[in-house]
Design an enzyme around this catalytic site. Structure first.
Site, short mmCIF file in Angstrom:
data_model
loop_
_atom_site.label_atom_id
_atom_site.label_comp_id
_atom_site.label_asym_id
_atom_site.label_seq_id
_atom_site.Cartn_x
_atom_site.Cartn_y
_atom_site.Cartn_z
N ASP A 188 0.87 -1.16 0.00
CA ASP A 188 0.00 0.00 0.00
C ASP A 188 0.92 1.22 0.00
O ASP A 188 2.11 1.12 0.29
CB ASP A 188 -0.89 -0.04 1.24
CG ASP A 188 -1.80 1.16 1.36
OD1 ASP A 188 -2.37 1.57 0.34
OD2 ASP A 188 -1.90 1.71 2.47
N ASP A 208 -0.01 5.14 1.04
CA ASP A 208 -0.20 6.04 2.18
C ASP A 208 -0.26 5.26 3.48
O ASP A 208 -1.07 4.34 3.62
CB ASP A 208 -1.50 6.84 2.03
CG ASP A 208 -1.50 7.69 0.77
OD1 ASP A 208 -1.21 8.88 0.86
OD2 ASP A 208 -1.80 7.14 -0.33
N ASP A 246 -1.54 -0.97 5.84
CA ASP A 246 -1.84 -0.49 7.19
C ASP A 246 -3.34 -0.35 7.44
O ASP A 246 -3.73 0.25 8.44
CB ASP A 246 -1.18 0.87 7.41
CG ASP A 246 -1.83 1.99 6.61
OD1 ASP A 246 -2.21 3.02 7.20
OD2 ASP A 246 -1.97 1.84 5.38
#
Length: 225
Positions: A15, A17, A174
């Site tokens: 991922d 960000d 996250d």
């Protein structure tokens, strides 16, 4: 941390960000500008940070308590996008250890790539602004395929671009939707607990096969053939 990743892994997908980059300062500032433009008091970046991984939905939720069902949401979202587009590389940085991690993956002979829900409008210039991302084998945005995460389509597309089977790719993110997408794609999954939603959630409930507390912890999960 549970070591579960085998020598069959040939690529690591990330991922963006909250996993590779800390974009919360620019995302938060873009939303906060909307508040101050309306004569509202500024909010601290710490108010925005936990929801930075949720993009416009998260930022507008913090700034205005606005949900996607609000009749003005699309108008506000485009204003947020314009603000963000004007400043998205101003205060955005790699998380500590990311550059070293990518260098180590390349020395191990592993491919790596990015799968984000950010639209190409932002992903392409942002990735291009950071030289460390120049060797990514795949960069998949939220609008590259007809579906965004938690649908597995973006991850399956990345695997196809790299000419690998899904189970040869690890996915690191996250947000719970990252883990849901990775599991649906048949990939080993790793929860980045240092990220935005990872730091605010019970990541043990996500179903990830492993957890890392910093980017370089990922190297402990990898074994070469």
């Amino acid at each position: 941390m549970t070591v579960v990743i085998s020598a069959g892994i040939r690529a690591v997908l990330f991922d963006l960000d909250g996993t590779l980059i800390d974009s919360a300062p620019d995302l938060g500032a873009a939303a906060d500008q909307m508040r101050t433009d309306r004569g509202m008091p500024s909010l601290p970046i710490d108010a925005y940070r936990p929801m930075a991984g949720a993009g416009a939905r998260g930022m507008l939720g913090v700034a205005f308590g606005m949900t996607p069902e609000h009749p003005d949401f699309l108008t506000y979202r485009e204003e947020f996008f314009c603000n963000y587009e004007a400043r998205m590389t101003r205060s955005t940085f790699l998380f500590d250890g990311v550059a070293d991690l990518i260098g180590a993956l390349e020395r191990l002979g592993l491919q790596w790539g990015i799968v984000t829900n950010k639209s190409q409008r932002f992903t392409i210039p942002l990735v291009a602004s950071m030289p460390v991302f120049s060797k990514a084998a795949a960069v998949v945005s939220g609008d590259t395929t007809p579906h965004a995460k938690p649908h597995p389509a973006p991850l399956l597309h990345a695997a196809q671009v790299m000419a690998l089977a899904p189970d040869q790719c690890m996915y690191v993110g996250d947000d719970e939707r990252d883990i849901v997408a990775g599991r649906a794609a048949g990939m080993p999954t790793v929860a980045a607990t240092y990220g935005y939603l990872g730091s605010q959630s019970d990541t043990s409930q996500w179903g990830a096969q492993a957890h890392i507390n910093s980017p370089l912890d990922l190297l402990q999960l990898l074994r070469t053939a």
